[in-house]
Design a protein around this motif. Structure first.
Motif, mmCIF file in Angstrom:
data_model
loop_
_atom_site.group_PDB
_atom_site.id
_atom_site.type_symbol
_atom_site.label_atom_id
_atom_site.label_comp_id
_atom_site.label_asym_id
_atom_site.label_seq_id
_atom_site.Cartn_x
_atom_site.Cartn_y
_atom_site.Cartn_z
ATOM 1 N N VAL A 114 73.549 121.134 -25.486
ATOM 2 C CA VAL A 114 74.580 119.785 -24.850
ATOM 3 C C VAL A 114 72.364 118.896 -24.546
ATOM 4 O O VAL A 114 72.633 119.007 -24.040
ATOM 5 C CB VAL A 114 75.597 119.777 -23.750
ATOM 6 C CG1 VAL A 114 76.415 118.473 -23.671
ATOM 7 C CG2 VAL A 114 76.137 121.056 -24.322
ATOM 8 N N PRO A 115 72.003 118.256 -25.099
ATOM 9 C CA PRO A 115 71.027 117.562 -25.147
ATOM 10 C C PRO A 115 70.798 115.933 -24.734
ATOM 11 O O PRO A 115 72.371 115.801 -24.421
ATOM 12 C CB PRO A 115 70.407 116.996 -26.600
ATOM 13 C CG PRO A 115 72.136 117.101 -27.317
ATOM 14 C CD PRO A 115 73.111 118.043 -26.629
ATOM 15 N N ASP A 116 70.374 116.201 -23.644
ATOM 16 C CA ASP A 116 70.092 115.000 -23.044
ATOM 17 C C ASP A 116 69.754 113.524 -23.812
ATOM 18 O O ASP A 116 69.063 114.046 -25.517
ATOM 19 C CB ASP A 116 68.669 114.715 -22.309
ATOM 20 C CG ASP A 116 69.389 115.741 -20.745
ATOM 21 O OD1 ASP A 116 70.836 115.986 -20.883
ATOM 22 O OD2 ASP A 116 68.102 115.988 -19.973
ATOM 23 N N GLY A 117 70.943 112.866 -23.947
ATOM 24 C CA GLY A 117 70.389 111.570 -25.015
ATOM 25 C C GLY A 117 69.207 110.589 -24.364
ATOM 26 O O GLY A 117 69.011 110.019 -23.792
ATOM 27 N N LYS A 118 69.393 109.192 -25.219
ATOM 28 C CA LYS A 118 68.174 108.122 -24.908
ATOM 29 C C LYS A 118 68.856 106.647 -24.161
ATOM 30 O O LYS A 118 68.347 106.635 -23.217
ATOM 31 C CB LYS A 118 67.319 107.386 -26.157
ATOM 32 C CG LYS A 118 66.880 108.862 -26.732
ATOM 33 C CD LYS A 118 65.843 108.324 -27.850
ATOM 34 C CE LYS A 118 65.105 108.736 -28.260
ATOM 35 N NZ LYS A 118 63.746 109.277 -28.317
ATOM 36 N N ARG A 156 75.766 112.754 -18.654
ATOM 37 C CA ARG A 156 75.695 111.452 -18.099
ATOM 38 C C ARG A 156 77.147 111.203 -18.085
ATOM 39 O O ARG A 156 77.695 110.813 -17.000
ATOM 40 C CB ARG A 156 74.879 110.398 -18.466
ATOM 41 C CG ARG A 156 73.195 110.666 -18.122
ATOM 42 C CD ARG A 156 72.428 109.341 -18.646
ATOM 43 N NE ARG A 156 71.941 109.712 -19.857
ATOM 44 C CZ ARG A 156 70.954 109.144 -20.480
ATOM 45 N NH1 ARG A 156 70.804 107.847 -19.907
ATOM 46 N NH2 ARG A 156 70.354 109.677 -21.002
ATOM 47 N N ALA A 157 78.106 110.991 -19.283
ATOM 48 C CA ALA A 157 79.413 110.591 -19.353
ATOM 49 C C ALA A 157 80.227 111.645 -17.965
ATOM 50 O O ALA A 157 81.187 110.782 -17.255
ATOM 51 C CB ALA A 157 80.171 110.817 -20.644
ATOM 52 N N VAL A 158 79.881 112.602 -17.420
ATOM 53 C CA VAL A 158 80.321 112.620 -16.533
ATOM 54 C C VAL A 158 79.802 113.379 -15.505
ATOM 55 O O VAL A 158 80.033 114.242 -14.576
ATOM 56 C CB VAL A 158 81.426 114.424 -17.446
ATOM 57 C CG1 VAL A 158 82.084 114.061 -17.839
ATOM 58 C CG2 VAL A 158 80.259 116.022 -17.412
ATOM 59 N N GLN A 159 78.641 112.465 -15.325
ATOM 60 C CA GLN A 159 77.579 113.116 -13.632
ATOM 61 C C GLN A 159 77.641 114.221 -14.111
ATOM 62 O O GLN A 159 77.832 114.597 -12.684
ATOM 63 C CB GLN A 159 78.690 112.125 -12.484
ATOM 64 C CG GLN A 159 78.841 110.715 -12.996
ATOM 65 C CD GLN A 159 79.040 110.466 -11.990
ATOM 66 O OE1 GLN A 159 79.702 110.694 -10.688
ATOM 67 N NE2 GLN A 159 79.233 108.949 -11.641
ATOM 68 N N ALA A 160 77.208 114.918 -14.659
ATOM 69 C CA ALA A 160 76.750 116.118 -14.815
ATOM 70 C C ALA A 160 76.014 116.657 -14.301
ATOM 71 O O ALA A 160 74.865 116.099 -14.015
ATOM 72 C CB ALA A 160 77.046 117.479 -15.851
#
Length: 117
Positions: free
Chosen positions: A46-50, A56-60
């Motif tokens: 599950v890579p980090d996006g730019k 980020r969507a689920v504030q993991a």
């Protein structure tokens, strides 16, 4: 036409087995009320996006893993009926008191398939 409920959530990495058990206990209840399939996927790549990404969507947090899951139903009508039953079922209410993740950060929605291979 089939209908799909999709979910993305963050689970503490050390609660993987508790989450698996939680999902396994929920499965027969969802099937009892009309689901034809439930799939739970533990994040592996599950890579980090730019701009945006699942984390980020689920504030993991760094100690959490993203889980992606879906539940399939024969139709939206059956899904809607199942949701009403699930929300009032005492078994699900009991399970909701001890969830191994923060449900407030879960993303969910209903989807109509447009391609199925």
């Amino acid at each position: 036409m089939p209908y799909v409920d999709g979910f993305v959530l963050a689970v503490p990495a050390d609660k993987r087995e508790a989450y698996r058990k939680h999902a396994a206990e929920a499965l027969p209840i969802f099937k009892e009320f009309g689901a034809t399939r439930m799939v739970e996927c533990w994040g592996d790549d599950v890579p980090d996006g730019k701009l945006t990404d699942f984390r980020r969507a689920v504030q993991a947090t760094p100690d959490e893993v993203v889980v992606f899951s879906w539940i399939e139903y024969p139709s939206k009508e059956i899904r809607d009926q199942a949701q009403a039953k699930i929300m009032s079922d005492p078994r699900m209410e009991a399970m909701g008191r001890e969830m191994p993740f923060d449900g407030k950060r879960m993303i969910f929605g209903g989807f109509q398939p447009i391609v199925d291979g």
